[in-house]
Scaffold this motif. Sequence first.
Motif, PDB file in Angstrom:
ATOM      1  N   LEU A 215      25.745  -6.256 -30.276  1.00 52.40           N
ATOM      2  CA  LEU A 215      26.478  -5.535 -31.310  1.00 52.40           C
ATOM      3  C   LEU A 215      27.101  -4.407 -30.471  1.00 52.40           C
ATOM      4  CD1 LEU A 215      28.197  -5.102 -33.640  1.00 52.40           C
ATOM      5  CD2 LEU A 215      25.911  -4.548 -34.756  1.00 52.40           C
ATOM      6  N   ALA A 216      26.012  -3.606 -29.663  1.00 53.33           N
ATOM      7  CA  ALA A 216      26.090  -2.470 -29.167  1.00 53.33           C
ATOM      8  C   ALA A 216      27.166  -2.435 -28.032  1.00 53.33           C
ATOM      9  CB  ALA A 216      24.634  -1.943 -28.829  1.00 53.33           C
TER      10      ALA A 216
ATOM     11  N   VAL B 179      38.460   0.394 -36.079  1.00 53.58           N
ATOM     12  CA  VAL B 179      38.291  -1.360 -35.630  1.00 53.58           C
ATOM     13  C   VAL B 179      37.164  -1.933 -36.352  1.00 53.58           C
ATOM     14  CG1 VAL B 179      38.032  -2.728 -33.700  1.00 53.58           C
ATOM     15  CG2 VAL B 179      39.526  -0.747 -33.496  1.00 53.58           C
ATOM     16  N   GLU B 180      37.121  -3.270 -36.901  1.00 50.86           N
ATOM     17  CA  GLU B 180      35.927  -3.614 -37.441  1.00 50.86           C
ATOM     18  C   GLU B 180      35.464  -4.653 -36.587  1.00 50.86           C
ATOM     19  OE1 GLU B 180      36.442  -5.268 -41.425  1.00 50.86           O
ATOM     20  OE2 GLU B 180      37.459  -3.676 -42.211  1.00 50.86           O
ATOM     21  N   VAL B 181      34.178  -4.781 -36.452  1.00 52.89           N
ATOM     22  CA  VAL B 181      33.542  -5.569 -35.674  1.00 52.89           C
ATOM     23  C   VAL B 181      32.664  -6.325 -36.520  1.00 52.89           C
ATOM     24  CG1 VAL B 181      31.621  -5.949 -33.881  1.00 52.89           C
ATOM     25  CG2 VAL B 181      33.364  -3.866 -33.456  1.00 52.89           C
ATOM     26  N   TRP B 182      33.009  -7.766 -36.338  1.00 53.12           N
ATOM     27  CA  TRP B 182      32.396  -8.703 -37.193  1.00 53.12           C
ATOM     28  C   TRP B 182      31.473  -9.702 -36.381  1.00 53.12           C
ATOM     29  CZ3 TRP B 182      32.908  -9.689 -42.838  1.00 53.12           C
ATOM     30  CH2 TRP B 182      33.688  -8.866 -43.324  1.00 53.12           C
ATOM     31  N   PRO B 183      30.192  -9.457 -36.221  1.00 54.67           N
ATOM     32  CA  PRO B 183      29.242 -10.161 -35.409  1.00 54.67           C
ATOM     33  C   PRO B 183      29.415 -11.679 -35.894  1.00 54.67           C
ATOM     34  CG  PRO B 183      28.143  -8.096 -36.133  1.00 54.67           C
ATOM     35  CD  PRO B 183      29.238  -8.267 -36.795  1.00 54.67           C
ATOM     36  N   LEU B 184      29.371 -12.668 -35.000  1.00 57.23           N
ATOM     37  CA  LEU B 184      29.299 -14.110 -35.483  1.00 57.23           C
ATOM     38  C   LEU B 184      27.847 -14.756 -35.022  1.00 57.23           C
ATOM     39  CD1 LEU B 184      32.706 -15.338 -34.262  1.00 57.23           C
ATOM     40  CD2 LEU B 184      32.013 -14.688 -36.299  1.00 57.23           C
ATOM     41  N   GLU B 185      27.324 -15.268 -36.161  1.00 56.60           N
ATOM     42  CA  GLU B 185      26.120 -16.142 -35.857  1.00 56.60           C
ATOM     43  C   GLU B 185      26.632 -17.493 -35.420  1.00 56.60           C
ATOM     44  OE1 GLU B 185      22.875 -17.594 -39.042  1.00 56.60           O
ATOM     45  OE2 GLU B 185      23.463 -15.370 -39.166  1.00 56.60           O
ATOM     46  N   GLU B 186      26.074 -17.593 -34.235  1.00 59.21           N
ATOM     47  CA  GLU B 186      26.090 -19.068 -33.805  1.00 59.21           C
ATOM     48  C   GLU B 186      25.530 -20.221 -34.830  1.00 59.21           C
ATOM     49  OE1 GLU B 186      25.409 -20.045 -29.654  1.00 59.21           O
ATOM     50  OE2 GLU B 186      25.778 -17.941 -29.041  1.00 59.21           O
TER      51      GLU B 186
END
Length: 71
Positions: free
Chosen positions: A43-44, A62-69
């Motif tokens: 994420l960093a 800006v939105e960062v939406w982490p994706l979980e595999e």
Amino acid sequence: MGIARAPVQVRNPDAAQVETTNGPFMSSSLPVAGFAVIEATSLAEAVNIVSRTPCAVAHGVVEVWPLEEEP
């Protein structure tokens, strides 16, 4: 694809200092018209990448939406 985790807002006004806020910025009953998928090891790293985009530097967010595999 993956499952979206909690978003982080990224701002970097005038490229002076990166600011992050947990949670979404936008709220809409309509679909979002634009997005990008970037590959980052953390994420960093993703925050670092998007903090240099024109939107983040020009007093936008800006939105960062982490994706979980998925397994």
